[in-house]
Design a protein around this motif. Structure first.
Motif, PDB file in Angstrom:
ATOM      1  N   CYS A 149       0.832  -1.208   0.000  1.00 62.92           N
ATOM      2  CA  CYS A 149       0.000   0.000   0.000  1.00 62.92           C
ATOM      3  C   CYS A 149       0.869   1.262   0.000  1.00 62.92           C
ATOM      4  O   CYS A 149       0.576   2.229  -0.724  1.00 62.92           O
ATOM      5  CB  CYS A 149      -0.923   0.014   1.211  1.00 62.92           C
ATOM      6  N   LYS A 153       0.842   4.107  -2.842  1.00 62.39           N
ATOM      7  CA  LYS A 153       0.561   5.498  -2.482  1.00 62.39           C
ATOM      8  C   LYS A 153       1.663   6.424  -2.980  1.00 62.39           C
ATOM      9  O   LYS A 153       1.395   7.511  -3.501  1.00 62.39           O
ATOM     10  CB  LYS A 153       0.406   5.622  -0.965  1.00 62.39           C
ATOM     11  N   LEU A 158      -1.275   8.692  -4.188  1.00 58.30           N
ATOM     12  CA  LEU A 158      -2.546   8.451  -3.524  1.00 58.30           C
ATOM     13  C   LEU A 158      -2.560   9.070  -2.127  1.00 58.30           C
ATOM     14  O   LEU A 158      -1.547   9.066  -1.437  1.00 58.30           O
ATOM     15  CB  LEU A 158      -2.808   6.950  -3.381  1.00 58.30           C
ATOM     16  N   THR A 161      -5.459   4.314   0.630  1.00 57.43           N
ATOM     17  CA  THR A 161      -5.927   3.126  -0.087  1.00 57.43           C
ATOM     18  C   THR A 161      -7.037   2.487   0.738  1.00 57.43           C
ATOM     19  O   THR A 161      -7.087   2.646   1.957  1.00 57.43           O
ATOM     20  CB  THR A 161      -4.804   2.088  -0.280  1.00 57.43           C
ATOM     21  N   VAL A 201      -5.045  -5.602  -6.954  1.00 56.60           N
ATOM     22  CA  VAL A 201      -4.951  -4.141  -6.975  1.00 56.60           C
ATOM     23  C   VAL A 201      -5.921  -3.667  -8.046  1.00 56.60           C
ATOM     24  O   VAL A 201      -5.758  -3.987  -9.223  1.00 56.60           O
ATOM     25  CB  VAL A 201      -3.518  -3.665  -7.283  1.00 56.60           C
ATOM     26  N   ILE A 227      -6.678  -4.297  -2.709  1.00 61.76           N
ATOM     27  CA  ILE A 227      -6.339  -2.882  -2.502  1.00 61.76           C
ATOM     28  C   ILE A 227      -7.019  -2.077  -3.592  1.00 61.76           C
ATOM     29  O   ILE A 227      -6.744  -2.267  -4.777  1.00 61.76           O
ATOM     30  CB  ILE A 227      -4.813  -2.656  -2.552  1.00 61.76           C
ATOM     31  N   VAL A 229      -7.565   1.423  -5.395  1.00 60.37           N
ATOM     32  CA  VAL A 229      -6.809   2.673  -5.524  1.00 60.37           C
ATOM     33  C   VAL A 229      -7.588   3.769  -6.239  1.00 60.37           C
ATOM     34  O   VAL A 229      -7.149   4.926  -6.274  1.00 60.37           O
ATOM     35  CB  VAL A 229      -5.464   2.431  -6.249  1.00 60.37           C
ATOM     36  N   SER A 234      -5.581   4.671 -10.997  1.00 59.72           N
ATOM     37  CA  SER A 234      -5.031   3.462 -11.602  1.00 59.72           C
ATOM     38  C   SER A 234      -4.775   3.619 -13.097  1.00 59.72           C
ATOM     39  O   SER A 234      -4.214   2.720 -13.729  1.00 59.72           O
ATOM     40  CB  SER A 234      -5.979   2.277 -11.369  1.00 59.72           C
ATOM     41  N   ASP A 263      -6.740  12.091  -7.488  1.00 66.96           N
ATOM     42  CA  ASP A 263      -7.773  11.338  -6.786  1.00 66.96           C
ATOM     43  C   ASP A 263      -8.903  12.286  -6.403  1.00 66.96           C
ATOM     44  O   ASP A 263      -8.659  13.280  -5.716  1.00 66.96           O
ATOM     45  CB  ASP A 263      -7.161  10.691  -5.550  1.00 66.96           C
TER      46      ASP A 263
END
Length: 268
Positions: A149, A153, A158, A161, A201, A227, A229, A234, A263
């Protein structure tokens, strides 16, 4: 060089796509001279404002500008958010062209190939999608879910997560499902089992499909995890790396830069 000529040169660099492609001029004129190009995952108001600051007038976006996949705007007539966004574009003579189907149709898929480069996993890919265009399964050195993670990140910029499974679980075999398989992500359950993955992921997940399978596996003491994201996070590396090859294609005649849409979520 006009915006139309830039788009034609880009399209000629790709394999052909279906006639009903969503790749089109979403807003603006293609006959004006191009002053500079911004590549981004989503042409948000923030991205538009940064484009204005740069003095550029062409945005190449991967995702829709007007909130549905086809960028149809009939339903937005009279909506103040839509009208103010259009006014901003019109005032500054900005054109938006969408590159979604073309970039995914390329071999390799330039979105997910770029994700692999951004994560530093070029040497770890052990399986590609059936069309052999996009990395699908990675065999990385053993690590914990928590450390994985942190890597995601750091490399994908990110804020956080979302995780299913134990953070201490030791994993190495990753099924990567960038973007989204919605609403049919039960496909991911089949792929996760087929490739004997330890961790998924994913860009997006539905709670009652693969997420539920991995949750049960964790309850049963298996070293399995998921996970999430985010869809944009992604895929955004593809638009981050876009300027590298576009500058070569345009022979460095036009400035090209990446602007992150980022994000869309924050935690409270």
């Amino acid at each position: 060089m006009t915006i139309r000529e830039v788009i034609e040169r880009i399209e000629a660099n790709y394999p052909p796509v279906a006639k009903d492609t969503v790749d089109s001029v979403v807003f603006g004129s293609t006959e004006q001279e191009v002053k500079g190009i911004v590549t981004t995952c989503c042409a948000t108001v923030e991205v538009i404002r940064k484009t204005i600051e740069l003095g550029f007038n062409l945005i190449i976006t991967h995702e829709p500008t007007f909130y549905i996949h086809e960028d149809n705007t009939d339903y937005l007539s009279g909506d103040p958010v839509y009208e103010e966004k259009c006014s901003l574009l019109k005032e500054h003579h900005i054109t938006i062209w969408r590159d979604h189907d073309h970039i995914h149709a390329n071999n390799p898929d330039l979105i997910f190939h770029s994700v692999m480069l951004e994560l530093g996993w070029e040497d770890y890919c052990v399986a590609y999608t059936p069309d052999s265009k996009a990395p699908l399964v990675y065999e990385i050195p053993e690590t914990t879910v928590e450390n994985l993670c942190e890597h995601l990140k750091s490399r994908l910029n990110l804020k956080t997560t979302r995780v299913i499974g134990e953070k201490e679980a030791v994993v190495s075999r990753i099924l990567f499902a960038g973007g989204g398989y919605l609403p049919l992500d039960d496909i991911l359950t089949t792929l996760f089992i087929k490739y004997k993955a330890d961790v998924l992921v994913a860009g997006e997940l539905v709670d009652w499909t693969i997420a539920s399978y991995i949750r049960d596996a964790s309850f049963l003491g298996k070293n399995k995890a998921a996970i999430q994201v985010g869809h944009f996070s992604s895929e955004e590396p593809g638009m981050k790396h876009y300027p590298v090859w576009l500058k070569k294609l345009l022979k460095n005649e036009i400035p090209v830069t990446f602007v992150a849409s980022g994000d869309p979520f924050h935690s409270i």
